[in-house]
Design a protein around this motif. Structure first.
Motif, short mmCIF file in Angstrom:
data_model
loop_
_atom_site.label_atom_id
_atom_site.label_comp_id
_atom_site.label_asym_id
_atom_site.label_seq_id
_atom_site.Cartn_x
_atom_site.Cartn_y
_atom_site.Cartn_z
N ARG A 91 -24.78 -12.14 95.44
CA ARG A 91 -25.03 -11.76 96.82
C ARG A 91 -23.94 -10.80 97.32
NH1 ARG A 91 -28.33 -14.28 100.47
NH2 ARG A 91 -27.85 -13.74 102.63
N GLU A 92 -22.70 -11.12 96.93
CA GLU A 92 -21.57 -10.27 97.31
C GLU A 92 -21.76 -8.87 96.74
OE1 GLU A 92 -17.80 -12.35 96.90
OE2 GLU A 92 -16.88 -10.45 96.30
N ARG A 121 -7.94 -12.04 94.96
CA ARG A 121 -8.40 -13.13 95.83
C ARG A 121 -9.35 -14.05 95.08
NH1 ARG A 121 -7.67 -11.35 101.14
NH2 ARG A 121 -5.85 -10.01 101.02
N ARG A 141 -8.97 -17.92 94.35
CA ARG A 141 -9.90 -18.90 94.90
C ARG A 141 -10.29 -19.90 93.82
NH1 ARG A 141 -15.66 -17.40 97.49
NH2 ARG A 141 -15.74 -16.21 95.57
N ILE A 184 -13.58 -2.49 104.03
CA ILE A 184 -14.28 -2.17 102.76
C ILE A 184 -15.02 -0.84 102.80
CG2 ILE A 184 -16.02 -2.92 101.10
CD1 ILE A 184 -15.36 -5.76 101.78
N PRO A 185 -15.89 -0.62 103.81
CA PRO A 185 -16.61 0.66 103.79
C PRO A 185 -15.67 1.86 103.87
CG PRO A 185 -17.48 -0.80 105.50
CD PRO A 185 -16.27 -1.46 104.95
N ASN A 202 -22.96 -12.24 105.68
CA ASN A 202 -22.59 -11.64 104.39
C ASN A 202 -21.24 -10.96 104.39
OD1 ASN A 202 -24.74 -12.52 102.98
ND2 ASN A 202 -25.95 -10.66 103.20
N PHE A 256 -9.59 -1.44 97.00
CA PHE A 256 -9.87 -2.82 97.36
C PHE A 256 -10.29 -3.66 96.16
CE2 PHE A 256 -14.05 -1.32 96.95
CZ PHE A 256 -14.93 -2.38 96.97
N PHE A 277 -27.26 -13.65 107.60
CA PHE A 277 -26.18 -14.60 107.28
C PHE A 277 -24.83 -13.91 107.15
CE2 PHE A 277 -30.13 -16.62 105.83
CZ PHE A 277 -30.11 -17.72 106.68
N VAL A 296 -24.25 -7.13 98.84
CA VAL A 296 -23.65 -6.67 100.10
C VAL A 296 -22.83 -5.41 99.87
CG1 VAL A 296 -22.01 -7.26 101.92
CG2 VAL A 296 -23.60 -8.99 101.07
N ILE A 343 -23.52 -1.76 101.55
CA ILE A 343 -22.63 -0.99 102.42
C ILE A 343 -22.07 0.24 101.70
CG2 ILE A 343 -22.08 -2.94 103.91
CD1 ILE A 343 -19.51 -3.31 102.56
N GLU A 349 -9.94 -6.99 106.54
CA GLU A 349 -10.23 -6.42 105.21
C GLU A 349 -11.72 -6.19 105.01
OE1 GLU A 349 -6.52 -8.29 102.65
OE2 GLU A 349 -8.24 -9.54 103.14
N ARG A 375 -18.00 -3.93 110.71
CA ARG A 375 -18.07 -3.38 109.36
C ARG A 375 -19.19 -2.34 109.25
NH1 ARG A 375 -19.42 -7.44 104.51
NH2 ARG A 375 -21.46 -7.36 105.50
N ILE A 420 -17.41 -10.85 102.96
CA ILE A 420 -16.82 -11.27 101.69
C ILE A 420 -15.87 -12.43 101.99
CG2 ILE A 420 -15.49 -10.55 99.67
CD1 ILE A 420 -18.07 -8.94 99.98
N PRO A 421 -16.16 -13.62 101.45
CA PRO A 421 -15.44 -14.83 101.87
C PRO A 421 -13.95 -14.81 101.55
CG PRO A 421 -16.85 -15.28 99.98
CD PRO A 421 -17.20 -13.91 100.45
N THR A 422 -13.56 -14.04 100.53
CA THR A 422 -12.15 -14.07 100.14
C THR A 422 -11.30 -13.10 100.96
OG1 THR A 422 -12.81 -12.56 98.39
CG2 THR A 422 -12.43 -14.84 97.76
N LEU A 423 -11.96 -12.25 101.73
CA LEU A 423 -11.20 -11.25 102.49
C LEU A 423 -11.13 -11.63 103.96
CD1 LEU A 423 -12.61 -7.94 100.95
CD2 LEU A 423 -10.65 -9.27 100.21
#
Lengths: 414, 226
Positions: free
Chosen positions: A293-294, A9, A13, B110-111, B97, A2, B95, A297, A301, B106, B158, B99-102
């Motif tokens: 922040r990303e 992406r 963007r 991720i996990p 969280n 990924f 919030f 995250v 995970i 998707e 997720r 991933i805004p681009t996915l």
């Protein structure tokens, strides 16, 4: 993985930022590419000039001058026949340290269809090793068993209206025989005077002149171009009664200049690239900060440090690849346009022997032009991978910084 | 009584800001059984999030131990902790969280990708998870095309991707309207009933609290059982 889709992406963007960042690399890479292409072009020119001048590093001949009278008249009169050397000297010379290969040659003034020209008798195999061979434009080169076969210069072909495969009569003048030869190849040098000549095998030359066991020149190739003058003086001190000429001395000077130029140009290109790479570092640090922040995250995970690193390295590598690709393309276009932009600036001026001009035949004078860039696969590969390398190197620190973030702190980041 | 899934022993966390020490957790002894939905409540600054982060392996305690599913996670190194978070824990944030681009799909993948699940299987499992939270139709949408409630459901999908032992949620309804909050809690209850997953939810929200099987109150870094 990924990492790639995340990287792609993210670059998409921020298209404008990606484009601007990559353009820093584009400038450096295209510059590098043009310069490398120019150097390659000059190298190719130098090579063809070396070939035009005879190719051998050293030409060994008898120290006494020409024998017999001057050859026939006309604007392109052949050289008089030179004095000979014993063929066994070739053996002696090949034993001298630094000598890579030798090729005996018997040149004499003969006539084809009544036209007096210089005929070279050569040993095809060693001739190719020592001089790089002739620039055959039609037919083929001589082989070891090419008895009765002849290679004729293009200018002479046109002058005498000869065609490939035709049989011509060759005579060696006084004391020699007359024999017929089959034209099996046509050579070109770009210099008219050199094309008023023909090549046959050494055996044929000795046979036709009746001078067995002797040669007029011994062509020598050295193990390295840098030792030519040392080898030349070694030959002079070892073999009595000979004279050496190094027709490529000038060219060697030129190739040294070329090396200096290459270094100089490469440095300019690298400096430009270096400057561009700061743009990448800057963008990547921005990207890491923006996406703190990303990163938090992803770590929460379960992403490991090296996986985070990969995400950002992929991104900067992509910037490098875009920069490298566009840079090579832009550089290629500019290199292609370069001769038009500088037309005439670098071309060689009039020479005493008269370059073939466009009026004389279809071949343009650009044949001899110095600064015609050559777009080579090697240069494309070098520049493209340089872009990728800059991308990776510039991404290392930002990616490392991203990977070292503490998840809790990164998650708190707004 | 069912088996213990989380157990903390004398868990303490002290933050240091320069020369000042700020105690966040003070000798917390907590036992959570598998299959529970545990609510952790308390005023802000009481140490709720700190507790959640410690159980989730995002942070290290100053002293004390944490056992999750029999594993002492306080003994794990950084890489092992990442692996623990990947396989044993699911996180849901206030919030979302994502991933805004996915896309939603998707994001759920991720996990699975991090765990090395092959691409084809990944897709299918992620789609199943989205189906489970009722968002199959939104699979190809980016987060900004989804409502808050939908985004939080994607986040839950997720969190569940690698079938974790515990799901940790920090104010999951904090940014949702009451209708979405209710829907989310119903989803959590439903998942809990079907898969037996343990949920530990930090919250202020009575909608959440009412639906937990157990509530702990934290005040000044100490647990007060409700």
């Amino acid at each position: 993985m990924f990492a790639w889709s995340l990287a792609i992406r993210n670059l998409r963007r921020r298209r404008l930022r990606t484009a601007l960042t990559a353009s820093g690399i584009v400038v450096g890479i295209s510059m590098m590419f043009i310069l490398l292409s120019l150097v390659s072009g000059m190298e190719a020119q130098t090579r063809s000039m070396i070939r035009a001048l005879g190719g051998a590093d050293i030409t060994v001949s008898n120290s006494t001058s020409f024998r017999g009278g001057m050859g026939g008249g006309g604007p392109f009169g052949a050289l008089p026949s030179p004095s000979t050397l014993d063929a066994s000297i070739a053996e002696v010379i090949s034993g001298i340290p630094g000598v890579y290969a030798v090729s005996p040659q018997f040149s004499f003034s003969g006539s084809i269809s009544g036209r007096r020209i210089t005929i070279y008798g050569i040993e095809p195999a060693s001739y190719e090793i020592v001089t790089g061979g002739l620039n055959i434009v039609e037919g083929r080169f001589l082989a070891e068993n090419s008895n009765g076969e002849i290679i004729v210069g293009n200018a002479l072909m046109e002058f005498l209206n000869l065609t490939l495969g035709q049989t011509v009569s060759l005579s060696a003048g006084q004391g020699g025989k007359e024999r017929t030869f089959n034209i099996i190849g046509v050579f070109e040098t770009g210099m008219v005077f050199q094309e008023y000549a023909a090549y046959i095998t050494l055996a044929d030359a000795q046979d036709i002149t009746g001078e067995y066991g002797v040669v007029t020149q011994i062509l020598v190739k050295c193990e390295d171009p840098s030792i030519v003058s040392d080898v030349a003086s070694l030959i002079l001190s070892t073999v009595p009664g000979v004279r050496v000429t190094t027709p490529t001395a000038v060219i060697q000077q030129a190739s040294q200049t070329l090396n200096t130029l290459t270094m100089f140009f490469a440095t300019i290109g690298l400096v430009a690239l270096f400057a561009g790479s700061f743009g990448v570092v800057n963008t990547m640090i921005m990207s890491v900060t923006e996406r703190t922040r990303e990163i938090g995250v992803l770590k929460a995970i379960g992403a490991k440090n090296h996986q985070i690193m990969k995400v950002f390295l992929a991104e900067s590598l992509l910037i490098g690849l875009i920069g490298g690709g566009v840079g090579v393309a832009a550089g290629g276009i500019l290199a292609y346009l370069f001769p038009m932009l500088t037309s005439g600036l670098f071309s060689v001026g009039a020479s005493p022997f008269g370059m073939r001009n466009a009026g004389l035949s279809g071949r343009a004078i650009s044949n001899i032009r110095l600064a015609t860039p050559a777009i080579t696969p090697t240069n494309i590969a070098i520049c493209f991978s340089l872009g990728a390398l800059v991308g990776i190197l510039a991404g290392l620190y930002p990616a490392w910084r991203a990977s070292r973030m503490k998840p809790v702190e990164a998650l708190r980041h707004v | 009584m069912s088996k213990l899934i989380v157990r903390t022993i004398n868990l303490s966390k002290v933050y240091r800001r320069g020369k000042v020490s700020i105690p966040a957790l003070n000798n917390v002894n907590l036992q959570i059984s598998a299959g529970e939905i545990v609510g952790i409540m308390g005023p802000s600054g009481s140490g709720k999030t700190t507790l959640l982060n410690l159980i989730g392996g995002l942070d290290k305690p100053t002293s004390g131990r944490i056992f999750v599913d029999g594993l002492d996670i306080t003994a794990l190194g950084e890489g092992e902790l990442a692996d623990y978070r990947l396989r044993k824990v699911g996180f849901v944030f206030q919030f979302y969280n994502l991933i805004p681009t996915l896309t939603a799909l998707e994001n759920v993948e991720i996990p699975l990708a991090l765990a090395g699940v092959p691409k084809s299987e990944r897709r299918e499992r992620a789609l199943n998870l989205l189906r489970m939270v009722g968002l199959e139709a939104r699979a190809e949408h980016k987060p900004d095309e989804l409502s808050g409630g939908e985004q939080q459901r994607v986040a839950i999908a997720r969190a569940l991707a690698n079938n974790p032992s515990i799901v940790l949620a920090d104010e999951p309804t904090g940014d949702l309207d009451s209708k979405s909050a209710l829907a989310l809690m119903n989803l959590i209850k439903d998942l809990n009933r079907r898969n037996g997953q343990t949920f530990i939810i930090v919250t202020h929200d009575p909608i959440v609290a009412e639906r937990c099987t157990k509530i702990y109150n934290i005040r000044d870094g100490r647990i007060e059982t409700a």
